[in-house]
Design a protein around this motif. Structure first.
Motif, PDB file in Angstrom:
ATOM      1  N   GLN A  30       0.827  -1.208   0.000  1.00 36.48           N
ATOM      2  CA  GLN A  30       0.000   0.000   0.000  1.00 36.48           C
ATOM      3  C   GLN A  30       0.866   1.265   0.000  1.00 36.48           C
ATOM      4  O   GLN A  30       0.556   2.239  -0.676  1.00 36.48           O
ATOM      5  CB  GLN A  30      -0.934  -0.001   1.218  1.00 36.48           C
ATOM      6  CG  GLN A  30      -1.797  -1.249   1.345  1.00 36.48           C
ATOM      7  CD  GLN A  30      -2.563  -1.574   0.080  1.00 36.48           C
ATOM      8  OE1 GLN A  30      -3.097  -0.686  -0.565  1.00 36.48           O
ATOM      9  NE2 GLN A  30      -2.619  -2.847  -0.272  1.00 36.48           N
ATOM     10  N   GLY A  31       1.958   1.229   0.758  1.00 38.42           N
ATOM     11  CA  GLY A  31       2.855   2.379   0.805  1.00 38.42           C
ATOM     12  C   GLY A  31       3.525   2.649  -0.530  1.00 38.42           C
ATOM     13  O   GLY A  31       3.676   3.800  -0.947  1.00 38.42           O
ATOM     14  N   CYS A  32       3.911   1.579  -1.229  1.00 38.56           N
ATOM     15  CA  CYS A  32       4.560   1.742  -2.531  1.00 38.56           C
ATOM     16  C   CYS A  32       3.575   2.230  -3.593  1.00 38.56           C
ATOM     17  O   CYS A  32       3.944   2.988  -4.493  1.00 38.56           O
ATOM     18  CB  CYS A  32       5.206   0.429  -2.964  1.00 38.56           C
ATOM     19  SG  CYS A  32       6.742   0.046  -2.088  1.00 38.56           S
ATOM     20  N   PHE A  33       2.323   1.792  -3.504  1.00 34.58           N
ATOM     21  CA  PHE A  33       1.314   2.252  -4.447  1.00 34.58           C
ATOM     22  C   PHE A  33       1.133   3.771  -4.375  1.00 34.58           C
ATOM     23  O   PHE A  33       0.852   4.420  -5.375  1.00 34.58           O
ATOM     24  CB  PHE A  33      -0.029   1.578  -4.175  1.00 34.58           C
ATOM     25  CG  PHE A  33      -0.270   0.341  -5.007  1.00 34.58           C
ATOM     26  CD1 PHE A  33      -0.162   0.382  -6.389  1.00 34.58           C
ATOM     27  CD2 PHE A  33      -0.613  -0.857  -4.406  1.00 34.58           C
ATOM     28  CE1 PHE A  33      -0.379  -0.748  -7.161  1.00 34.58           C
ATOM     29  CE2 PHE A  33      -0.841  -1.994  -5.162  1.00 34.58           C
ATOM     30  CZ  PHE A  33      -0.720  -1.937  -6.546  1.00 34.58           C
ATOM     31  N   PRO A  91      11.764   5.565  -2.814  1.00 39.75           N
ATOM     32  CA  PRO A  91      11.990   4.403  -1.949  1.00 39.75           C
ATOM     33  C   PRO A  91      11.196   4.512  -0.650  1.00 39.75           C
ATOM     34  O   PRO A  91      11.035   5.601  -0.090  1.00 39.75           O
ATOM     35  CB  PRO A  91      13.502   4.451  -1.686  1.00 39.75           C
ATOM     36  CG  PRO A  91      14.059   5.246  -2.817  1.00 39.75           C
ATOM     37  CD  PRO A  91      13.020   6.248  -3.182  1.00 39.75           C
ATOM     38  N   VAL A  92      10.732   3.381  -0.173  1.00 35.46           N
ATOM     39  CA  VAL A  92       9.882   3.338   1.024  1.00 35.46           C
ATOM     40  C   VAL A  92      10.597   2.552   2.122  1.00 35.46           C
ATOM     41  O   VAL A  92      10.883   1.365   1.965  1.00 35.46           O
ATOM     42  CB  VAL A  92       8.525   2.674   0.713  1.00 35.46           C
ATOM     43  CG1 VAL A  92       7.687   2.551   1.983  1.00 35.46           C
ATOM     44  CG2 VAL A  92       7.781   3.467  -0.354  1.00 35.46           C
ATOM     45  N   GLN A  93      10.907   3.223   3.220  1.00 32.59           N
ATOM     46  CA  GLN A  93      11.452   2.542   4.390  1.00 32.59           C
ATOM     47  C   GLN A  93      10.291   1.959   5.189  1.00 32.59           C
ATOM     48  O   GLN A  93       9.341   2.655   5.529  1.00 32.59           O
ATOM     49  CB  GLN A  93      12.240   3.525   5.260  1.00 32.59           C
ATOM     50  CG  GLN A  93      13.565   3.963   4.677  1.00 32.59           C
ATOM     51  CD  GLN A  93      14.648   2.888   4.778  1.00 32.59           C
ATOM     52  OE1 GLN A  93      14.435   1.816   5.355  1.00 32.59           O
ATOM     53  NE2 GLN A  93      15.814   3.179   4.217  1.00 32.59           N
ATOM     54  N   LYS A 106       2.088   1.077 -19.744  1.00 37.62           N
ATOM     55  CA  LYS A 106       0.738   0.505 -19.710  1.00 37.62           C
ATOM     56  C   LYS A 106       0.295   0.176 -18.291  1.00 37.62           C
ATOM     57  O   LYS A 106      -0.373  -0.833 -18.041  1.00 37.62           O
ATOM     58  CB  LYS A 106       0.661  -0.742 -20.594  1.00 37.62           C
ATOM     59  CG  LYS A 106       0.959  -0.457 -22.062  1.00 37.62           C
ATOM     60  CD  LYS A 106       0.868  -1.697 -22.907  1.00 37.62           C
ATOM     61  CE  LYS A 106       1.181  -1.387 -24.369  1.00 37.62           C
ATOM     62  NZ  LYS A 106       1.114  -2.605 -25.223  1.00 37.62           N
ATOM     63  N   GLY A 107       0.692   1.009 -17.331  1.00 39.31           N
ATOM     64  CA  GLY A 107       0.237   0.818 -15.962  1.00 39.31           C
ATOM     65  C   GLY A 107       0.969  -0.253 -15.181  1.00 39.31           C
ATOM     66  O   GLY A 107       0.551  -0.607 -14.078  1.00 39.31           O
ATOM     67  N   GLN A 108       2.072  -0.769 -15.719  1.00 37.48           N
ATOM     68  CA  GLN A 108       2.792  -1.824 -15.014  1.00 37.48           C
ATOM     69  C   GLN A 108       3.327  -1.304 -13.686  1.00 37.48           C
ATOM     70  O   GLN A 108       3.835  -0.189 -13.588  1.00 37.48           O
ATOM     71  CB  GLN A 108       3.953  -2.338 -15.876  1.00 37.48           C
ATOM     72  CG  GLN A 108       4.629  -3.579 -15.299  1.00 37.48           C
ATOM     73  CD  GLN A 108       6.061  -3.323 -14.840  1.00 37.48           C
ATOM     74  OE1 GLN A 108       6.592  -2.244 -15.022  1.00 37.48           O
ATOM     75  NE2 GLN A 108       6.680  -4.322 -14.249  1.00 37.48           N
ATOM     76  N   PHE A 109       3.192  -2.133 -12.656  1.00 38.32           N
ATOM     77  CA  PHE A 109       3.665  -1.751 -11.331  1.00 38.32           C
ATOM     78  C   PHE A 109       4.381  -2.935 -10.693  1.00 38.32           C
ATOM     79  O   PHE A 109       3.910  -4.073 -10.730  1.00 38.32           O
ATOM     80  CB  PHE A 109       2.494  -1.324 -10.435  1.00 38.32           C
ATOM     81  CG  PHE A 109       2.918  -0.907  -9.049  1.00 38.32           C
ATOM     82  CD1 PHE A 109       3.458   0.349  -8.829  1.00 38.32           C
ATOM     83  CD2 PHE A 109       2.808  -1.781  -7.980  1.00 38.32           C
ATOM     84  CE1 PHE A 109       3.872   0.730  -7.557  1.00 38.32           C
ATOM     85  CE2 PHE A 109       3.212  -1.406  -6.710  1.00 38.32           C
ATOM     86  CZ  PHE A 109       3.751  -0.141  -6.492  1.00 38.32           C
ATOM     87  N   ALA A 110       5.543  -2.667 -10.126  1.00 35.52           N
ATOM     88  CA  ALA A 110       6.334  -3.709  -9.468  1.00 35.52           C
ATOM     89  C   ALA A 110       7.062  -3.097  -8.282  1.00 35.52           C
ATOM     90  O   ALA A 110       7.104  -1.878  -8.115  1.00 35.52           O
ATOM     91  CB  ALA A 110       7.324  -4.329 -10.454  1.00 35.52           C
TER      92      ALA A 110
END
Length: 237
Positions: free
Chosen positions: A75-78, A83-85, A121-125
């Motif tokens: 959820q935080g990365c979305f 970068p997310v600690q 195209k909306g790719q998320f990783a």
């Protein structure tokens, strides 16, 4: 950028298969001296493109429980681009605390850094580094290597997408008769157990047909595969 990182990035560019990337991920984990590394595509690419060093038991539990929907890291990365600690995220809800306790029991470390990756195209990783250590040691590690890890994240993602496209081109869009049978029964509302029984195969074999169909259709999950096959006229009810 040091010579060792340059060498690793060159090896990523030379990779031809997912197995090549898995070996490189384990090499990288040992090079940085951390517990785990994870490349986790959350849409576009199928589950087989998840590259990680977690135990198979924890991976199975995470996927079966669909924990991505409650995982504060996801959820935080979305909601972020940098970068997310993990320690900066909200772990105050009961579901988050229960998830964290289960994750630690499954071998996940108490420290983590995740890099959100957004592609075409909306790719998320996500690319994650995970380790068990003190806050101070983790702060020092992050300060020294965060830039390297961001670069590695994007190289891995680019290569995974390249491999996926090559396999998709090779596979084409045609489904085998057994793949059509499997998707048809699921579309009719059969459970996997009943579908396997009807086809006189094991559930593991059924799953292999479903996963093969998902890959050929370029879909993110089984429901999407059934819907796509119906819309393209590949299966008829």
């Amino acid at each position: 950028m040091g010579p060792k990182l340059e060498t690793f990035l060159e090896l990523v560019q030379q990779a031809k298969t997912l197995e090549d990337l898995r070996r490189l991920l384990h090499f990288l984990r040992d090079f940085y001296g951390v517990d785990h590394l994870i490349y986790h595509p959350l849409n576009t690419l199928p589950e087989e493109y998840i590259l990680l060093t977690y135990s198979t038991d924890w991976v199975a539990r995470y996927l079966e429980g669909n924990y991505a929907r409650i995982d504060p890291v996801v959820q935080g990365c979305f909601s972020r681009f940098g970068p997310v600690q993990w320690k900066t995220l909200d772990w105050s809800t009961k579901s988050s605390r229960n998830f964290l306790a289960e994750a630690i029991q499954g071998g996940v470390g108490n420290q983590g850094l995740s890099v959100p990756i957004r592609g075409p195209k909306g790719q998320f990783a996500m690319f994650t580094v995970n380790h068990r250590c003190s806050d101070r040691d983790w702060q020092l590690f992050s300060a020294q290597f965060q830039r390297d890890l961001i670069l590695i994240a994007y190289y891995l993602n680019s290569k995974a997408m390249e491999i996926a496209k090559g396999r998709e081109d090779a596979a084409g869009q045609s489904l085998s008769p057994r793949e059509i049978d499997a998707l048809t029964l699921l579309a009719l509302g059969y459970s996997r157990a009943l579908a396997a029984e009807n086809l006189r195969i094991s559930e593991n074999t059924l799953r292999s047909y479903i996963e093969a169909a998902r890959f050929k259709l370029g879909t993110a999950n089984t429901t999407h595969a059934v819907a796509t096959a119906l819309s393209r006229g590949l299966i008829v009810l």
